[in-house]
Design a protein around this motif. Structure first.
Motif, PDB file in Angstrom:
ATOM      1  N   VAL B 274       0.829  -1.198   0.000  1.00 57.28           N
ATOM      2  CA  VAL B 274       0.000   0.000   0.000  1.00 57.28           C
ATOM      3  C   VAL B 274       0.867   1.254   0.000  1.00 57.28           C
ATOM      4  O   VAL B 274       0.643   2.187  -0.751  1.00 57.28           O
ATOM      5  N   SER B 275       1.903   1.266   0.846  1.00 61.90           N
ATOM      6  CA  SER B 275       2.668   2.495   1.052  1.00 61.90           C
ATOM      7  C   SER B 275       3.757   2.664  -0.003  1.00 61.90           C
ATOM      8  O   SER B 275       4.176   1.704  -0.639  1.00 61.90           O
ATOM      9  N   HIS B 276       4.202   3.916  -0.140  1.00 65.08           N
ATOM     10  CA  HIS B 276       5.317   4.192  -1.042  1.00 65.08           C
ATOM     11  C   HIS B 276       6.602   3.562  -0.497  1.00 65.08           C
ATOM     12  O   HIS B 276       7.437   3.076  -1.239  1.00 65.08           O
ATOM     13  N   THR B 277       6.740   3.582   0.833  1.00 60.01           N
ATOM     14  CA  THR B 277       7.941   3.018   1.449  1.00 60.01           C
ATOM     15  C   THR B 277       8.104   1.550   1.055  1.00 60.01           C
ATOM     16  O   THR B 277       9.178   1.115   0.651  1.00 60.01           O
TER      17      THR B 277
END
Lengths: 229, 503
Positions: B274-277
């Motif tokens: 989900v996250s960019h990280t």
């Protein structure tokens, strides 16, 4: 640090069957770990807007805040530089409308001024466990991918090395009339992010983007925490 | 997914206890080695080839061949069973068919062997339940009192004891500071061969194949404390336990350089994120980051690994910031400066004192004594070069000197004079003089030996090139083929020994 209050927020969300914390909830978790976040109030009713706005102080940023919506900018749920009570009320109505029935409220938050945007984050690697990210923030994060990772737990040296490692590391120095960033504070934030990953197994991913340098001080302006069950 | 919450010391404890009880001395320097799976009929099976390799390299201990049919092989009588061997074993090498491995391993354990090398394949790598089950049995027997290298491996090379890799009968008996660990036996064999001619000498090489028992983390810990090993090189595809590996790596890298080539780096993260990280943290990025965090030296291929190991083997432990270049051509000097900058090295202009002394030695026209020092003559006599190097070493900003030798130019000179290249190129004298300079000035001299003539008509140049290289290496002077290779290797040395420095 207040690990229990962070765990309580997360357990609450998991109890509702959610896999994502809202921005407001995410920042409460960060706050519990001593990570500096924007001053903000979550407002659900229109009548509460003027008082909240006065409490935070103009100019404001207003955002739709729902755990069901991860990327707000793309959905037009952010208003910046809101300067008057009338503007705040208009913004509240528009954002409420934009939420289109999704559960949540409107976040009234201080507008942090600063031209330097950083990113921090946490991901959980299958082989090495929680890993912390640091890099250039805002729209440059995905375009330039100028980032560094370290496996948690981080030492102070690890955190400092991450800051040196990105190509644009000079952005943290005193440049173009801006103060040098408070690297010790940044290091503490990175170490704390890693600690969240070590402490709370159900935290799968974290994005702090942007982390804006207001003068020398870093402040988390937007945050997302993804959970796993 | 839950590794972050585990207490890694709890996971490590059993292995650490076993490692403490592991008799590595008898595994790496065995005096009595059984070889199970030889063929009495003079075949070329793995066991037979292993045995003849051991004899060829000159293993001084006792070799005890085993085959149920008995008979003789290579002047040795064959035992029908491991149990028939009188006395205790140190090591047993197993090259029988997969289905016959387990009882032989168990028999070796009962004979008191400290270790077993299982060359045989047909275990977990098959992916079948039969293969996996067989490997689980290997691990079970190992846990009851014998350390296993393999299965599906090429074994151990230890020049000091004369233990050799399967099937490398022609490896050197000369020991050196480089240890190498690899899952892949073929790659280890390639690395040894490349390393040998490039000038590396080894302490221990281990190919551990499937790594059913002994593998990366434990072997790293052993080599970190091994007085015969000065630099550890490693090829890694995957590891059994990420935390255990990184802890061992960090501890080893704190004691000596650890050079790692990571195979199978892909950028795909695997799970949906989900996250960019998480989308930015693919396996390649994470691997590179954690290796850096642990203090490892990362390289991209075997050549770079061998070059880095050569620099770590031969250069004293310090940071080399300022370099001097000396050669017989101006453009090479410019290329050298460009390459140096890429790897964080400096080519400072010589101070007036050193420069004056160098220029007094050079011809009036076409030469330059600034740094790079252009002697304007590819045939500069060794005595002149020695004087120049002593003068340059007097400059405090110079930490290391590089001599660029263009061997191929001597072919023309030889032809003009109707002589062989060997007769017109006094490279042994050059090597002697440079060795003296390096020792007396305490500033290393590194050779760069490019060869523009490697085709079939120039096999004489190829030959002299190899001889020159050997003459330099014999005197402990590092040699690289290209300027960029040398700069990259010195850059690795600096990053490793300059840890903590901001650069």
């Amino acid at each position: 640090m207040n690990r229990e209050s962070a765990e309580k927020i997360i357990e609450g969300a998991l109890g509702e069957g959610r896999k994502v914390l809202s921005e407001y909830e995410s920042k409460r978790v960060l706050e519990a770990y001593g990570i500096p976040v924007t001053r903000e109030v979550l407002v659900c009713e229109e009548k509460d807007v003027p008082r909240a706005a006065a409490e935070i102080g103009y100019p404001l940023v207003m955002k739709g805040c729902s755990a069901e919506i991860a990327h707000k900018t793309e959905k037009g749920l952010i208003r910046v530089d809101v300067r008057t009570s009338a503007e705040a009320l208009a913004a509240f109505r528009e954002i409420k409308h934009g939420l289109a029935g999704h559960k949540g409220g409107v976040l009234i938050q201080e507008m942090v001024r600063g031209r330097r945007e950083l990113v921090m984050g946490l991901t959980r690697d299958g082989q090495f466990g929680p890993c912390v990210m640091f890099g250039l923030g805002g729209i440059f994060t995905e375009i330039l991918k100028d980032i560094a990772f370290r496996r948690a737990p981080l030492s102070g040296d690890d955190a400092m090395a991450m800051m040196r490692e990105i190509r644009a590391h000079a952005i943290l120095d005193a440049v173009r009339g801006m103060e040098a960033a408070d690297r010790d504070r940044l290091a503490d934030m990175l170490i704390s992010l890693g600690q969240i990953g070590m402490d709370i197994a159900s935290v799968l991913e974290i994005d702090l983007n942007p982390v804006i340098l207001s003068g020398k001080d870093p402040i988390v302006v937007d945050a997302l925490i993804v959970l796993s069950r | 997914m839950k590794t972050g919450n585990q207490d890694s010391s709890a996971v490590k404890a059993p292995d650490a206890a076993r490692a403490a009880g592991t008799d590595y001395e008898r595994i790496f320097h065995p005096r009595r080695v059984a070889v199970a799976g030889v063929s009495p009929g003079g075949g070329v099976g793995f066991g037979t080839r292993y045995l003849t390799s051991l004899q060829a390299i000159g293993f001084e201990g006792e070799i005890l061949p085993v085959n149920p049919k008995g008979g003789e092989i290579a002047g040795l009588s064959i035992f029908k069973n491991v149990e028939d061997i009188p006395g205790e074993l140190d090591l047993i090498v197993i090259a029988v068919a997969a289905e016959a491995v387990l009882p032989i391993l168990e028999a070796g354990r009962k004979k008191g062997a400290a270790g077993a090398v299982i060359i045989t394949s047909g275990f977990r790598e098959l992916g079948t339940s039969e293969g996996i089950g067989r490997e689980d049995e290997v691990r079970r027997i190992a846990a009851s009192g014998i350390r296993v290298i393999g299965p599906n491996c090429f074994g151990i090379y230890c020049p000091k004891s004369g233990l050799t890799f399967f099937p490398n009968p022609d490896l050197s008996r000369e020991s050196g500071p480089v240890a190498f660990l690899s899952q892949s036996g073929g790659l280890a064999s390639d690395f040894m061969m490349t390393g040998m001619w490039m000038g590396l000498r080894f302490s221990k090489v281990v190919s551990f194949g499937n790594g059913a028992d002994l593998r990366e983390a434990e072997l790293l810990r052993y080599l970190a404390d091994d007085p015969e090993t000065g630099v550890i090189a490693m090829y890694v595809e995957g590891v059994r336990d990420g935390s255990e590996f990184l802890d061992a790596l960090k501890a080893a890298a704190a004691k000596k350089p650890v050079v790692i080539l990571k195979g199978g780096l892909s950028s795909a993260g695997g799970r949906a994120v989900v996250s960019h990280t998480a989308s930015l943290g693919g396996s390649r990025v994470i691997w590179e980051s954690v290796l850096r965090q642990a203090g490892a030296v990362q390289v991209r291929d075997l050549q770079e690994m061998a070059q880095a190991c050569l620099a770590f083997s031969l250069l004293p432990e310090r940071v080399y910031r300022g370099l001097s270049f000396t050669g017989g051509g101006g453009a090479l000097g410019i290329a050298a400066c460009d390459a140096a900058e890429t790897f964080g090295l400096e080519v400072p202009p010589l101070g007036t004192d050193a420069r004056g002394r160098v220029e007094a030695l050079l011809p009036k026209s076409g030469a330059s004594g600034v740094n790079p020092v252009d002697v304007a003559n590819p045939y500069a006599p060794p005595a002149l070069l020695e004087k120049i190097f002593r003068a340059v070493a007097g400059d405090s900003r110079i930490d290391l000197q590089i001599l660029i030798v263009l061997t191929h130019h001597f072919k023309g000179l030889a032809q003009d004079q109707g002589k062989t290249i060997e007769e017109v190129f006094p490279y042994r004298e050059l090597a002697d003089r440079m060795k003296a300079v390096a020792v007396e000035t305490d500033k290393p001299v590194v050779f760069v030996l490019p060869n523009a003539k490697r085709g079939f008509p120039d096999m004489d140049v190829v030959e002299i090139h190899a001889k020159v290289r050997e003459a330099f290496l014999e005197r402990g002077l590092p040699v690289f083929d290209e300027i960029g290779d040398a700069m990259r290797a010195i850059g690795h040395v600096n990053r490793c020994y300059g840890k903590g420095e901001t650069s």
